[in-house]
Write an enzyme that holds these catalytic residues in place. Sequence first.
Site, PDB file in Angstrom:
ATOM      1  CD1 TRP A  65      -2.058  -2.320   1.619  1.00 37.00           C
ATOM      2  CD2 TRP A  65      -2.967  -1.228  -0.111  1.00 37.00           C
ATOM      3  NE1 TRP A  65      -3.042  -3.116   1.071  1.00 37.00           N
ATOM      4  CE2 TRP A  65      -3.613  -2.478   0.016  1.00 37.00           C
ATOM      5  CE3 TRP A  65      -3.374  -0.370  -1.134  1.00 37.00           C
ATOM      6  CZ2 TRP A  65      -4.642  -2.882  -0.845  1.00 37.00           C
ATOM      7  CZ3 TRP A  65      -4.390  -0.776  -1.991  1.00 37.00           C
ATOM      8  CH2 TRP A  65      -5.010  -2.016  -1.838  1.00 37.00           C
ATOM      9  CG  ASP A 119      -3.559   4.075   3.906  1.00 36.22           C
ATOM     10  OD1 ASP A 119      -4.651   3.960   4.506  1.00 36.22           O
ATOM     11  OD2 ASP A 119      -3.265   3.404   2.885  1.00 36.22           O
ATOM     12  CE  LYS A 140      -8.410  -2.621   4.191  1.00 37.67           C
ATOM     13  NZ  LYS A 140      -8.393  -3.916   3.515  1.00 37.67           N
TER      14      LYS A 140
END
Lengths: 359, 359
Positions: B101, B170, B194
């Site tokens: 990511w 993030d 999530k």
Amino acid sequence: MTTYNFNPGPSPLPKEVLDHVQKNMFNFEQSGMGLMELSHRSALYEQVHNQTISDLKDILRVPDDFSILLLQGGASLQFSMIALNFLGDDQKAAYVMTGSWSEKAKKEADFYGETYVLATTKENQYKSIPDVPLQDIQNNTAYLHFTSNNTIFGTQIRSFPDADVPVIVDMSSDILSKPVDWNTVDLAYAGAQKNAGMSGVTVVIIRNSLLEKASDKVSPSLSYKQHAKSNSLYNTPPTAAIYMTGLVCDWIKQNGAIEGMTERASHKAGLLYDEIDGSDGFYTGHAETEARSFMNVTFNLPTEELEKKFLAQAKEKGFVGLNGHRSVGGCRASIYNAVPVSHVEALVSFMKAFRSDNQ
Amino acid sequence: MTTYNFNPGPSPLPKEVLDHVQKNMFNFEQSGMGLMELSHRSALYEQVHNQTISDLKDILRVPDDFSILLLQGGASLQFSMIALNFLGDDQKAAYVMTGSWSEKAKKEADFYGETYVLATTKENQYKSIPDVPLQDIQNNTAYLHFTSNNTIFGTQIRSFPDADVPVIVDMSSDILSKPVDWNTVDLAYAGAQKNAGMSGVTVVIIRNSLLEKASDKVSPSLSYKQHAKSNSLYNTPPTAAIYMTGLVCDWIKQNGAIEGMTERASHKAGLLYDEIDGSDGFYTGHAETEARSFMNVTFNLPTEELEKKFLAQAKEKGFVGLNGHRSVGGCRASIYNAVPVSHVEALVSFMKAFRSDNQ
């Protein structure tokens, strides 16, 4: 009391769709998991994803040389993505101005390249659709952009111009309500929350030959090429919103497909415009007759005071969303696909009664 | 058969949330309309919108000099928006690389400005979190970016570096699982699917002094300033996804608030790591001990053959989502907030039984 939902978007969903969601979304296909709890890489979700794309293709009779993308960010993000992907440094983009959404589309594009107004009816309070002077399209025009239906002013383009440059159409408020002549369109896009589901997903239908011209200088999350290559699974898609769009497609198929929707829209709009035209000037349509929208019926009453009274009484009787957009005032009935004919009939009855009491 | 959902995201939602949605979403507040059929300009929806923002602020104890935005496009669009808004022509951006990511975040930013790697553990298969050499931050660095939890490799940053440049994090896979020290963070963002709801909405929490520095050359739909000014109602928001995030916030408040979530995460992770560490080498964690994630537990078995057997038997017993990410293989249990302790206990029992049969 019945609620008559005439919201301009988000707007009603078919009752059958909501019933289905309530029964099936929370233990999807007997998986023991809700649809929104599935991985977007799971076979169960991929089936929903691909079936939705395939249903959109069927209903809109999209030719094989187009790709269908399911993106996020609403039509507004498309305003920017279109310019980022298709408006090169040495190019211009032509905009046909038919209302606030055209203005916003052009305004976002202006950040990323040169645009010009090809035609506009702004001086006429956007009551009509301008003729599009194709001969005035300038050299190095990357694309011609217009809005097919104008929610705020209640106008709609009946037939699309057949331009020699790529034609890009914002169909947010009339997609799935009538057939599209794909010979005249290279990219169509629509936020789902009016005719195609709930907010959170945007349908983009793009001719592959245009897709190939998209810039390679755009980051993956803003790149049509990347999203097409990844079948709209470059990153996690809005799975529940896509599921809802799929269910709306099912409902359309079960209700006469695209022709059924066209007939339904024309019938509902006819009921309202007949009352307006037969009201002896009590109700006046905002849009000129030949530009009238079959999706958003905009009208005024003789005075602002009567408009307030009309809206207040309508609200008491369960009618929701009849206020005109805050930028123009007046009244507006949004009658997207899922609004039942019986609700439009109820509104017409109310309009007749109100007129009889106040004319 | 019980389904044990260990999906990496989208992932389980609390049962109480799904029950509430099923009972209430389709006739919202007795309005006769579903939540997703409400106009985003209606008082009923605005209450949901503002309450969700207010609950996020409360739970995460966000100081008053921050703004909370609810956007679309996932964390991936943030990768680009961050660079578009904050990376000026004469500036650079520093990236700490802790996995796929981080790589994607940097890759998207590269399209819009100059970036550099400040630290990385790539050579170590991202098994650990690098020390962040703050003294190596270059002049004209617009911001320092990192990923707080790495779903694919199963690592997590325990404490954030206290840099002199704006710090952007993030938090997609561990937001709402532990308190945030806002002294060390200027912008945090997270896709909701999530720990914070369903896919389709992204939470962005931004210090107002950083917000003021955002570029004015970015189009409205990609501009943090515009979204902040419009309270995330510049265009139609993903109303159902935001509603879901609000309900998840309610559930967190009713389950011990942020400390309750931290305790829950630590307990669940402990159960799994104890089994891994006590397995006499049968299960081996991918991450180094001090970098272990409390959200994603990644592990391998002695051979690929045993891994296949493990995953196949687990699937038969109702465990879902235990395959490692396609890029690294192995096994992974994602144990976000909504995964019940009992499901983790069931997984540990299965792991013990499988080990006893195969060690």
